[in-house]
Design an enzyme around this catalytic site. Structure first.
Site, PDB file in Angstrom:
ATOM      1  N   ASP A   6       0.773  -1.215   0.089  1.00  0.00           N
ATOM      2  CA  ASP A   6      -0.139   0.050  -0.114  1.00  0.00           C
ATOM      3  C   ASP A   6       0.846   1.153   0.016  1.00  0.00           C
ATOM      4  O   ASP A   6       2.195   1.185  -0.113  1.00  0.00           O
ATOM      5  CB  ASP A   6      -1.070  -0.075   0.990  1.00  0.00           C
ATOM      6  N   CYS A  37       3.283  -3.139   4.082  1.00  0.00           N
ATOM      7  CA  CYS A  37       2.382  -2.127   4.452  1.00  0.00           C
ATOM      8  C   CYS A  37       2.892  -1.588   5.764  1.00  0.00           C
ATOM      9  O   CYS A  37       4.249  -1.700   6.021  1.00  0.00           O
ATOM     10  CB  CYS A  37       0.941  -2.582   4.566  1.00  0.00           C
ATOM     11  N   THR A  51       2.533  -1.818   8.977  1.00  0.00           N
ATOM     12  CA  THR A  51       2.990  -2.776   9.988  1.00  0.00           C
ATOM     13  C   THR A  51       3.047  -3.896   9.546  1.00  0.00           C
ATOM     14  O   THR A  51       3.663  -5.027  10.250  1.00  0.00           O
ATOM     15  CB  THR A  51       1.653  -2.934  11.029  1.00  0.00           C
ATOM     16  N   HIS A  87      10.753 -23.532   8.419  1.00  0.00           N
ATOM     17  CA  HIS A  87       9.774 -24.300   9.352  1.00  0.00           C
ATOM     18  C   HIS A  87       8.206 -24.126   8.672  1.00  0.00           C
ATOM     19  O   HIS A  87       7.470 -25.074   8.733  1.00  0.00           O
ATOM     20  CB  HIS A  87       9.475 -23.809  10.612  1.00  0.00           C
ATOM     21  N   HIS A  93       7.744 -30.533   9.431  1.00  0.00           N
ATOM     22  CA  HIS A  93       7.111 -29.162   9.348  1.00  0.00           C
ATOM     23  C   HIS A  93       6.113 -29.432   8.127  1.00  0.00           C
ATOM     24  O   HIS A  93       5.120 -28.676   8.056  1.00  0.00           O
ATOM     25  CB  HIS A  93       7.979 -28.239   8.975  1.00  0.00           C
TER      26      HIS A  93
END
Ligand code: RB5
Length: 149
Positions: free
Chosen positions: A14, A71, A73, A104, A139
């Site tokens: 963004d 973005c 955060t 993982h 995994h």
């Protein structure tokens, strides 16, 4: 390198991630790594799902691999990406988490929080993410259980 022959790395962001996306795009170019940019293409305010969904679909259909999404955060764009059954988007803010996201979780999208990491750190994270293989084994059965349908 986890890159696939003739398949570009996907990019999306963004407005808050636009500048870092441009830096990463330039870095990939300098390394001879092809990219496909799903936008946004300016720092004007916009909504991250408008860019995350097309990028997620492109990862799912094999048009790009892996993708890097940014973005402010990392949360909004990561939440959107992870709505897609074939996406394992991992929010990474240091190289150790990026390494574990590949080893993982077999993450196929690297998510970066532009407002909380320096560009130099972001590029180190990109390097680690693109060069770390999935370990498989125990995994694999765990990631096989992630999709809801
Ligand atoms: C934009 O201001 C910001 O909310 C967005 O980039 C992101 O951090 C949302 O999760």
């Amino acid at each position: 390198m986890i890159l696939k022959k003739n398949i570009p790395v996907g990019l999306c962001s963004d407005h808050a991630g636009f500048e870092l996306k441009s830096i990463i795009d330039g870095y990939l170019l300098s390394q001879g790594i092809e990219s496909k940019d799903f936008g946004t293409y300016s720092a004007d305010s916009c909504d991250y799902p408008d860019y995350a969904h097309p990028c997620a679909l492109a990862v799912e259909n094999g048009e790009v691999f892996p993708a890097i999404a940014i973005c402010g955060t990392g949360n909004g764009i990561g939440m959107t990406l992870n709505k897609h059954q074939g996406i394992r988007a991992a929010l990474c803010w240091n190289t150790e988490i990026a390494s574990l996201a590949r080893r993982h979780n077999d993450a196929n999208v690297l998510v970066l929080p532009a407002r909380f990491i320096a560009p130099e750190v972001a590029l180190q994270i990109v390097d680690v993410f693109l060069s770390t293989e999935f370990e498989g084994g125990r995994h694999q059965k765990r990631i096989d259980k992630i999709p809801t349908h």
